[in-house]
Structure formats: structure tokens, C-alpha cells
Design an enzyme around this catalytic site. Sequence first.
Site, PDB file in Angstrom:
ATOM      1  N   LYS A   1       0.827  -1.211   0.000  1.00 17.79           N
ATOM      2  CA  LYS A   1       0.000   0.000   0.000  1.00 17.79           C
ATOM      3  C   LYS A   1       0.867   1.269   0.000  1.00 17.79           C
ATOM      4  O   LYS A   1       2.056   1.208   0.324  1.00 17.79           O
ATOM      5  CB  LYS A   1      -0.937  -0.042   1.214  1.00 17.79           C
ATOM      6  CG  LYS A   1      -1.971  -1.198   1.145  1.00 17.79           C
ATOM      7  CD  LYS A   1      -2.876  -1.206   2.393  1.00 17.79           C
ATOM      8  CE  LYS A   1      -3.955  -2.281   2.294  1.00 17.79           C
ATOM      9  NZ  LYS A   1      -4.855  -2.277   3.482  1.00 17.79           N
TER      10      LYS A   1
ATOM     11  N   ARG B   1      -2.060 -14.419   2.707  1.00 17.96           N
ATOM     12  CA  ARG B   1      -2.770 -13.809   3.845  1.00 17.96           C
ATOM     13  C   ARG B   1      -2.086 -14.146   5.168  1.00 17.96           C
ATOM     14  O   ARG B   1      -2.033 -13.341   6.081  1.00 17.96           O
ATOM     15  CB  ARG B   1      -4.242 -14.217   3.850  1.00 17.96           C
ATOM     16  CG  ARG B   1      -5.020 -13.526   2.733  1.00 17.96           C
ATOM     17  CD  ARG B   1      -6.523 -13.611   2.892  1.00 17.96           C
ATOM     18  NE  ARG B   1      -7.031 -12.910   4.051  1.00 17.96           N
ATOM     19  CZ  ARG B   1      -7.339 -11.614   4.081  1.00 17.96           C
ATOM     20  NH1 ARG B   1      -7.173 -10.867   3.004  1.00 17.96           N
ATOM     21  NH2 ARG B   1      -7.819 -11.064   5.179  1.00 17.96           N
TER      22      ARG B   1
ATOM     23  N   THR C   1      -5.566  -8.082  10.128  1.00 23.86           N
ATOM     24  CA  THR C   1      -5.769  -6.696   9.689  1.00 23.86           C
ATOM     25  C   THR C   1      -5.201  -5.694  10.708  1.00 23.86           C
ATOM     26  O   THR C   1      -4.543  -4.727  10.342  1.00 23.86           O
ATOM     27  CB  THR C   1      -7.295  -6.433   9.548  1.00 23.86           C
ATOM     28  OG1 THR C   1      -7.874  -7.538   8.847  1.00 23.86           O
ATOM     29  CG2 THR C   1      -7.563  -5.156   8.787  1.00 23.86           C
TER      30      THR C   1
ATOM     31  N   ARG D   1       2.433  -7.375   8.800  1.00 22.26           N
ATOM     32  CA  ARG D   1       1.705  -6.289   9.462  1.00 22.26           C
ATOM     33  C   ARG D   1       2.212  -6.063  10.887  1.00 22.26           C
ATOM     34  O   ARG D   1       2.273  -4.936  11.363  1.00 22.26           O
ATOM     35  CB  ARG D   1       0.206  -6.571   9.427  1.00 22.26           C
ATOM     36  CG  ARG D   1      -0.384  -6.243   8.054  1.00 22.26           C
ATOM     37  CD  ARG D   1      -1.758  -6.803   7.872  1.00 22.26           C
ATOM     38  NE  ARG D   1      -2.428  -6.281   6.691  1.00 22.26           N
ATOM     39  CZ  ARG D   1      -3.591  -6.748   6.247  1.00 22.26           C
ATOM     40  NH1 ARG D   1      -4.189  -7.745   6.857  1.00 22.26           N
ATOM     41  NH2 ARG D   1      -4.135  -6.221   5.157  1.00 22.26           N
TER      42      ARG D   1
ATOM     43  N   HIS E   1      -2.017  -5.616   1.163  1.00 22.74           N
ATOM     44  CA  HIS E   1      -3.339  -6.167   0.874  1.00 22.74           C
ATOM     45  C   HIS E   1      -3.167  -7.547   0.241  1.00 22.74           C
ATOM     46  O   HIS E   1      -2.185  -7.805  -0.449  1.00 22.74           O
ATOM     47  CB  HIS E   1      -4.089  -5.259  -0.113  1.00 22.74           C
ATOM     48  CG  HIS E   1      -5.269  -5.924  -0.764  1.00 22.74           C
ATOM     49  ND1 HIS E   1      -6.517  -5.965  -0.176  1.00 22.74           N
ATOM     50  CD2 HIS E   1      -5.374  -6.625  -1.930  1.00 22.74           C
ATOM     51  CE1 HIS E   1      -7.344  -6.652  -0.964  1.00 22.74           C
ATOM     52  NE2 HIS E   1      -6.680  -7.052  -2.039  1.00 22.74           N
TER      53      HIS E   1
HETATM   54  P1  GDP Z   1      -7.825  -7.223   5.023  1.00 22.12           P
HETATM   55  O1  GDP Z   1      -8.399  -8.221   4.108  1.00 22.12           O
HETATM   56  O2  GDP Z   1      -7.040  -7.810   6.159  1.00 22.12           O
HETATM   57  O3  GDP Z   1      -7.060  -6.137   4.344  1.00 22.12           O
HETATM   58  O4  GDP Z   1      -9.060  -6.522   5.801  1.00 22.12           O
HETATM   59  P2  GDP Z   1     -10.495  -6.049   5.261  1.00 22.12           P
HETATM   60  O5  GDP Z   1     -10.778  -6.516   3.873  1.00 22.12           O
HETATM   61  O6  GDP Z   1     -11.484  -6.369   6.337  1.00 22.12           O
HETATM   62  O7  GDP Z   1     -10.341  -4.460   5.248  1.00 22.12           O
HETATM   63  C1  GDP Z   1      -9.702  -3.792   4.183  1.00 22.12           C
HETATM   64  C2  GDP Z   1      -8.826  -2.687   4.727  1.00 22.12           C
HETATM   65  O8  GDP Z   1      -9.644  -1.725   5.417  1.00 22.12           O
HETATM   66  C3  GDP Z   1      -7.863  -3.108   5.801  1.00 22.12           C
HETATM   67  O9  GDP Z   1      -6.677  -3.659   5.274  1.00 22.12           O
HETATM   68  C4  GDP Z   1      -7.596  -1.811   6.521  1.00 22.12           C
HETATM   69  O10 GDP Z   1      -6.723  -0.987   5.760  1.00 22.12           O
HETATM   70  C5  GDP Z   1      -8.959  -1.186   6.538  1.00 22.12           C
HETATM   71  N1  GDP Z   1      -9.704  -1.560   7.761  1.00 22.12           N
HETATM   72  C6  GDP Z   1     -10.352  -2.711   8.036  1.00 22.12           C
HETATM   73  N2  GDP Z   1     -10.940  -2.695   9.236  1.00 22.12           N
HETATM   74  C7  GDP Z   1     -10.687  -1.460   9.753  1.00 22.12           C
HETATM   75  C8  GDP Z   1     -11.044  -0.814  10.996  1.00 22.12           C
HETATM   76  O11 GDP Z   1     -11.728  -1.380  11.861  1.00 22.12           O
HETATM   77  N3  GDP Z   1     -10.592   0.450  11.179  1.00 22.12           N
HETATM   78  C9  GDP Z   1      -9.858   1.104  10.256  1.00 22.12           C
HETATM   79  N4  GDP Z   1      -9.455   2.364  10.479  1.00 22.12           N
HETATM   80  N5  GDP Z   1      -9.500   0.525   9.081  1.00 22.12           N
HETATM   81  C10 GDP Z   1      -9.900  -0.747   8.834  1.00 22.12           C
END
Ligand code: GDP
Length: 464
Positions: free
Chosen positions: A327, A402, A408, A422, A435
Amino acid sequence: YSYYTFIYKLQIEVSNEEQWKEALLAPGLLVVDVYQRWCGPCKAVQNIFRKCKTEYGDDLLRFAVAEADDILELSSLKGKCLPVCLFYSGGKLLSIVRGVNGPLLQKTILELVDVEKKKQQLGSKYVPEVRCLFWVISLRSNYVQEVDMGLSDCSIEMDSRQLAFFFPTLNVTSDTQAGSISEIQKTLALIRPSLLRKRKDEILKTIHDFGFQIAMQREITLTDEQAKEFYKDHDGTDYFPGLINQMTSGPLLALALTREDAVLHWRGLLGPKVVDEAKEKSPESLRAQFAIDNVAINQLHGSSTPEEAQRDLNKFFPTEHTLAVIKPDYTQELRDSIINRIKEAGFSISQVTEKKLTRDMAEEFYKDHVGKYFYNHLVDYMSRGPSVMMILSKENAITEWREMMGPTDPEQAKQGSPNCLRAQFAKSILENVVHGSSNVQHAMDNIMLIFGDIPKQTLLKKEK
Ligand code: GDP
């Protein structure tokens, strides 16, 4: 390992230095099966030995089993998982055969027994017809010497592979292939449905106890068609219908097992294919131990060769593609170290581009999160600078990438998986560095969005 404690009639048991010396100095050829405490002596070679004994007689040919831990001279063999046979005459090591290679064992025994016969017939008049140099290795002091042993009318030579096996750190000759001696390999193991239903935990523990790591696993119920395709070489045999029936009778567990010499080692543990034969001849084998009552089909499969393992693994764990993104706001240094980690983990990077997402693209990319409180921040973040976009290809790529990324939330990541990307590099739950697509459909959508049509051909080519 109680089922490994047998009383050997064929082989004398050597368990201390005194017995070792005594065994070495007795006349004739001595064939020693060196084993490890955790896996026991090699049952498979015993049939070969028995046959040789019947053929060549008693007086010139003796067999012994010795545990690598017990005898000083064998200490460099500790921890090796392949069966190893050492051949001695007059206290000197003449040859080494590793693995259960029936024809080679038999050939070696035959040639060395012939030499013994000649020695016996000619007594002090015995002179080898052709003299040449043998590598003699002292297992005790870890050095190699070239010594004329005067036994050269047999054609056996210890080659550099064998030497490298004993002395992995030693540079014997330029063609030494130490790496290929105890290579970490992958093999496919199948736990068939009946066993999986009844004794899953037990068989997994046993696999673990034998030093295998489970690199990938997948529970899958095969269709009739898939089972027939997998076993098409057995079509027409009398057991084929039963086999297909068993294979499709419920979910089976496919495992990618790794350890050194995984293919041979796993095969060796399985034992004979026919359950009754396994029970009778190799009661310690896994197919005997894990036979299921009233089921004629053995419950465990293993690939026979590294090539077959590759093909088998591809069937159960086909190459997957996923989109990986570094990112925005990364430094060159961070980018390089992430890419290195990706390569070290065995992914191939089929496509890579550095690209700044437009707001529209970022919105499309994260459309599943529309409405969440962080959605606007997320779109801002993802469109404020260039990202590194990569297509990663590997078996199980989606899950494995992953896993490398980690959870996350970096705080959670630091708790549970401190080595993940991470945990090490994320600033916050929002700015979490990387991502990865979360499933096959997302991977396809992500890849199409970023790379459009171009990779389609690349990916198709890869899959062939
Ligand atoms: P990933 O698959 O682990 O990337 O997670 P998700 O698909 O659930 O979310 C996509 C992206 O959104 C994450 O990588 C974070 O950058 C952001 N994100 C997800 N959950 C949160 C949250 O609870 N708070 C904030 N500020 N950002 C979030």
C-alpha cells in the site's frame, strides 16, 4: 514405539562398542543396517537380506542391526531418516547403500560375497586381479583418506554422493551434491475417508511424530469422476470399484508433507499396499496399524517418486493466483524487503507494476466496505500515492499470502503472529502496509481490476 521391538534372528543386534568390535572382526562380509531410535530398524530390507542369505549361504555373509546413537563410529549417521546399510569386511568399510534399493543391495552383497569366496579359496595366495583405490572413510574422525584396500576385483565404489551423505560439510570432489542427499522434499499423502472419520487425530499425531511438517492440507470429497481420474492407471483391476467406492465415501484429507527425503520416507512407513499383507509381513507399517475393520482398501496413500509427488500435489493443490499490494507510502527499502520475503516463501511473481490508484479505482477496489466508518479514510489512503501491485502464484497462494500479511489489526498481529508483515511494518489498522485477496473470486476480481486482460494469458500459460 513398542511395535518396533522385534527379536531378530536374521540380524544380530549390536548395541555397544564391544559387540561392534566383535561383529566387525568376525570373518566374512558383514552387512549392517543402521537405524534411528525413533523409527526402528528397516523392515523392508530384511526380506532382501533373507533372500540373499538363502542364496549365498551362512558362512560368508552376516547381518547386523545397529542403532546410530549407540556406536561411536556411526555417530555421523544420527538423525538421518533413510535406512542406511554399511558393508564391512575385516573391519573395513567397503560400501554404503542408502535407501531401500533392493537391486542395488543385492548387487552389492553378491559382488562382495564373491570377493569373500575368492579370499577363502585362495587364502594367503589371494591377490586381487585389478588393484585400484577405494575411498575409505573414517566415520569416527570425520576425515577422508584414499587407501588401497586391495579388494578391487569388485566394481563397487563409494561415490561422492555417498561420501557427502556422511560428511555434509566436507567438500569431497567438485561434483559432490550434498544438497541432493538429504533434500527437503514435499510429498502427497491421502488419508482416506474411513480412517479420517474414525482416527483423524491419531494419524495426524503419528505423521507429526515421524518428523513430517504439514505444508498444506485440504479436506475434499471427490466425485466419482475425480476419483476415477486420479486412479485411472488402476482401471480394470478387481479392486478398482472398491477403491473408487472408498475414495468417494466421504471427505478425505489431502496433505502436502515435507521433511528431508519425504517421498521415500513416507512410502517406507506406509508398508505393503494390500492390507492383509501389511498386517502379516509388516505389522509395524502404517497401513497395518491404521487399517479399518471390514474395509479392504488401505487407508493411506503416498506418491512413489518425486515426479509423481509433483503431479499428485498439483491435482490436490493446484497453482493459485492472488493479488498482493504494497500500500502507499512505502519506502524503497520496505518494498525490497517485502519482495524478498515473498520470493523466499516460494511464490512466483507473475506480474508486477507500480501504480497510483485513482479515487474511482480505490472505491471499486474496496466496494465491499462502502458505508463503514473507515471507508473514506481507506479510499484516501489507497489513492494518495503509488502502490506496488503483484500477482503471486503458488499452490495455496491466497491463504499463504494472507498468512504472511497477518491479521488486519497490527496490535492483534503482534500478539498472535509477530513475524508477519503487518506486525512488523504496519502503522495502524488502517495503514497496514499490505493487501491480499481473501478468496478465489476476490482474487479474480482484484487481478482483473488492476491488470485487465493482460494476465489472463500469463495465468493460463502458467496453469498448463
Ligand atoms: P484485510 O483483508 O485484512 O485487508 O481486511 P479487510 O478486507 O477487512 O479491510 C480492508 C482494509 O480496510 C484493511 O486492510 C484496513 O486498511 C482497513 N480496515 C479494516 N478494518 C478497519 C477498521 O476497523 N478500522 C480502520 N481504520 N481501518 C480498517
